[in-house]
Design a protein around this motif. Structure first.
Motif, short mmCIF file in Angstrom:
data_model
loop_
_atom_site.label_atom_id
_atom_site.label_comp_id
_atom_site.label_asym_id
_atom_site.label_seq_id
_atom_site.Cartn_x
_atom_site.Cartn_y
_atom_site.Cartn_z
N VAL A 182 0.82 -1.20 0.00
CA VAL A 182 0.00 0.00 0.00
C VAL A 182 0.86 1.26 0.00
CG1 VAL A 182 -1.71 1.27 1.36
CG2 VAL A 182 -1.90 -1.19 1.12
N PHE A 183 0.34 2.26 -0.68
CA PHE A 183 0.95 3.58 -0.73
C PHE A 183 -0.17 4.60 -0.57
CE2 PHE A 183 -0.14 1.98 -4.91
CZ PHE A 183 -0.98 2.98 -5.41
N GLU A 184 0.20 5.86 -0.41
CA GLU A 184 -0.82 6.90 -0.28
C GLU A 184 -1.52 7.13 -1.61
OE1 GLU A 184 -1.19 11.66 0.85
OE2 GLU A 184 0.47 10.46 1.66
N GLY A 185 -2.84 7.17 -1.58
CA GLY A 185 -3.61 7.43 -2.79
C GLY A 185 -4.58 6.32 -3.10
N VAL A 186 -5.09 6.31 -4.33
CA VAL A 186 -6.02 5.28 -4.77
C VAL A 186 -5.26 3.97 -4.97
CG1 VAL A 186 -7.59 4.55 -6.60
CG2 VAL A 186 -7.57 6.95 -5.86
N ILE A 187 -5.72 2.91 -4.30
CA ILE A 187 -5.01 1.63 -4.37
C ILE A 187 -5.83 0.53 -5.05
CG2 ILE A 187 -3.59 2.11 -2.34
CD1 ILE A 187 -5.53 0.20 -0.80
N TYR A 188 -7.14 0.77 -5.21
CA TYR A 188 -7.97 -0.30 -5.79
C TYR A 188 -9.23 0.34 -6.36
CZ TYR A 188 -10.30 -4.92 -5.95
OH TYR A 188 -10.92 -6.09 -6.33
N GLN A 189 -9.64 -0.13 -7.53
CA GLN A 189 -10.86 0.37 -8.16
C GLN A 189 -11.60 -0.78 -8.84
OE1 GLN A 189 -9.16 3.79 -10.49
NE2 GLN A 189 -10.90 4.89 -9.61
N THR A 190 -12.91 -0.78 -8.66
CA THR A 190 -13.77 -1.69 -9.41
C THR A 190 -14.80 -0.83 -10.13
OG1 THR A 190 -15.47 -1.97 -7.68
CG2 THR A 190 -13.49 -3.35 -7.53
N GLU A 191 -15.76 -1.46 -10.78
CA GLU A 191 -16.79 -0.69 -11.46
C GLU A 191 -17.61 0.14 -10.49
OE1 GLU A 191 -19.29 -3.11 -13.85
OE2 GLU A 191 -17.72 -3.65 -15.28
N ARG A 192 -17.70 -0.30 -9.25
CA ARG A 192 -18.60 0.36 -8.29
C ARG A 192 -17.90 1.01 -7.10
NH1 ARG A 192 -20.92 -4.26 -10.13
NH2 ARG A 192 -22.92 -4.01 -11.20
N TYR A 193 -16.62 0.71 -6.89
CA TYR A 193 -15.96 1.19 -5.68
C TYR A 193 -14.55 1.68 -5.96
CZ TYR A 193 -19.78 -1.46 -3.62
OH TYR A 193 -21.03 -1.94 -3.32
N THR A 194 -14.15 2.67 -5.16
CA THR A 194 -12.77 3.15 -5.17
C THR A 194 -12.25 3.10 -3.74
OG1 THR A 194 -13.13 4.63 -7.04
CG2 THR A 194 -11.25 5.10 -5.64
N VAL A 195 -11.05 2.58 -3.56
CA VAL A 195 -10.44 2.51 -2.23
C VAL A 195 -9.18 3.37 -2.22
CG1 VAL A 195 -9.52 1.04 -0.41
CG2 VAL A 195 -11.33 0.18 -1.92
N GLU A 196 -9.12 4.28 -1.26
CA GLU A 196 -7.94 5.12 -1.07
C GLU A 196 -7.29 4.76 0.26
OE1 GLU A 196 -8.88 9.45 -2.15
OE2 GLU A 196 -10.85 8.55 -1.83
N ALA A 197 -5.98 4.94 0.33
CA ALA A 197 -5.23 4.68 1.55
C ALA A 197 -4.46 5.94 1.96
CB ALA A 197 -4.26 3.52 1.36
#
Length: 309
Positions: A120-135
């Motif tokens: 993991v790093f700072e910023g957006v780490i994962y995206q799907t059609e419905r969700y975005t995950v930031e750390a």
């Protein structure tokens, strides 16, 4: 969308409280399971819920302390036994891959699925059609991250009666309009999706803070969130001890929620000095600062509703 607290304790398991783990059950059409940390005994806690380990799609680790990670090898092994053979996304600080692969290799554990590791790093780490995950990095004794899960906005309900009046046949065209696409009928009539759908439904935002002292990044994670999950290892008045070990108090968690304009706060990760009967008092400390606060207990679960825009 439903959130479950599989363990709400800090440091070590207690008779009536396990160490930290949180599960997020996504709604239709995903119906998958995301987990955040997995302390020792997490798979035992899962057996006491209707959640299915085979549905686990992603595991997000906040940091590598044992009360957040010692349950991961067993969890991954059991996932194979219960039919979970789809790929798994595993996120965590640097060292997460070495930690897990060492345990699996030395124990000769074979998995029937592939793990994709993400340091993991700072910023957006994962995206799907419905969700975005930031750390975002937090302030603890070792590298530690918090996660912000943002759900996409969805189209409002189709006005079927109006579509029929406009001569739009049921079927694929309805689906295209539902996705927000404007269409043109054979006679040249333009049907704008915005004109035949109801009010859009806002996506939900959930912020999950790992172990941390009060810090700016915790506030950034929580900004306007529908739900903030924040550690509250210590009680009000114990700030000096809390900060010494990289933790927060109930009042500090509530202050973060209030200042970030979050809608709701659920506290977790309570010190072993507190028994279940103490939770009501800890809750009241937070509510004096942020009224919509609650203290989680093991297996506590709640819906996170969507709000129409």
């Amino acid at each position: 969308m439903e959130i479950w607290f599989l363990g709400t304790g800090a440091g070590r398991p207690m008779k009536h409280r396990n160490v930290t783990s949180i599960a997020l059950r996504l709604p239709d059409p995903d119906c998958s399971l995301w987990m955040f940390d997995a302390g020792e005994g997490t798979q035992h806690q899962l057996m006491r819920t209707p959640l299915k380990l085979g549905k686990l799609e992603a595991l997000f680790v906040t940091h590598l302390h044992g009360d957040h990670t010692y349950g991961i090898p067993g969890l991954l092994s059991t996932r194979s036994y219960v039919g979970g053979n789809s790929p798994l996304q595993l996120f965590g600080p640097p060292g997460i891959r070495e930690m897990i692969e060492t345990a699996l290799t030395l124990s000769s554990t074979h998995l029937d699925y592939e793990i994709t590791y993400h340091e993991v790093f700072e910023g957006v780490i994962y995206q799907t059609e419905r969700y975005t995950v930031e750390a975002l990095p937090l302030e603890h004794r070792i590298p530690c991250f918090g996660y912000r899960i943002t759900e996409c906005e969805s189209q409002g309900k189709l006005n079927v009666e109006l579509l029929q009046q406009l001569g739009v046949p049921a079927g694929p065209l309805f689906g295209r309009i539902k996705k927000g696409e404007d269409i043109t009928l054979p006679d040249g009539t333009l049907i704008r999706a915005a004109d035949v759908t109801g009010t859009p439904v806002c996506g939900r935002v959930i912020a999950i803070a790992g172990d941390t002292k009060p810090c700016d990044n915790a506030s950034r994670l929580a900004q306007n969130a529908d739900l903030l999950v924040h550690e509250a290892t210590f009680a009000a008045g114990q700030e000096e001890k809390a900060h010494l070990y990289g933790h927060s108090t109930t009042v500090e968690a509530a202050t973060t929620a209030r200042d970030a304009n979050a809608k709701r706060l659920i506290m977790t990760h309570f010190s072993t000095r507190f028994v279940e009967e103490d939770l009501a008092a800890l809750e009241e400390e937070a509510r004096a600062i942020f009224p919509n606060s609650s203290a989680a207990h093991d297996l506590y679960h709640t819906e996170v509703p969507r709000v129409r825009g």
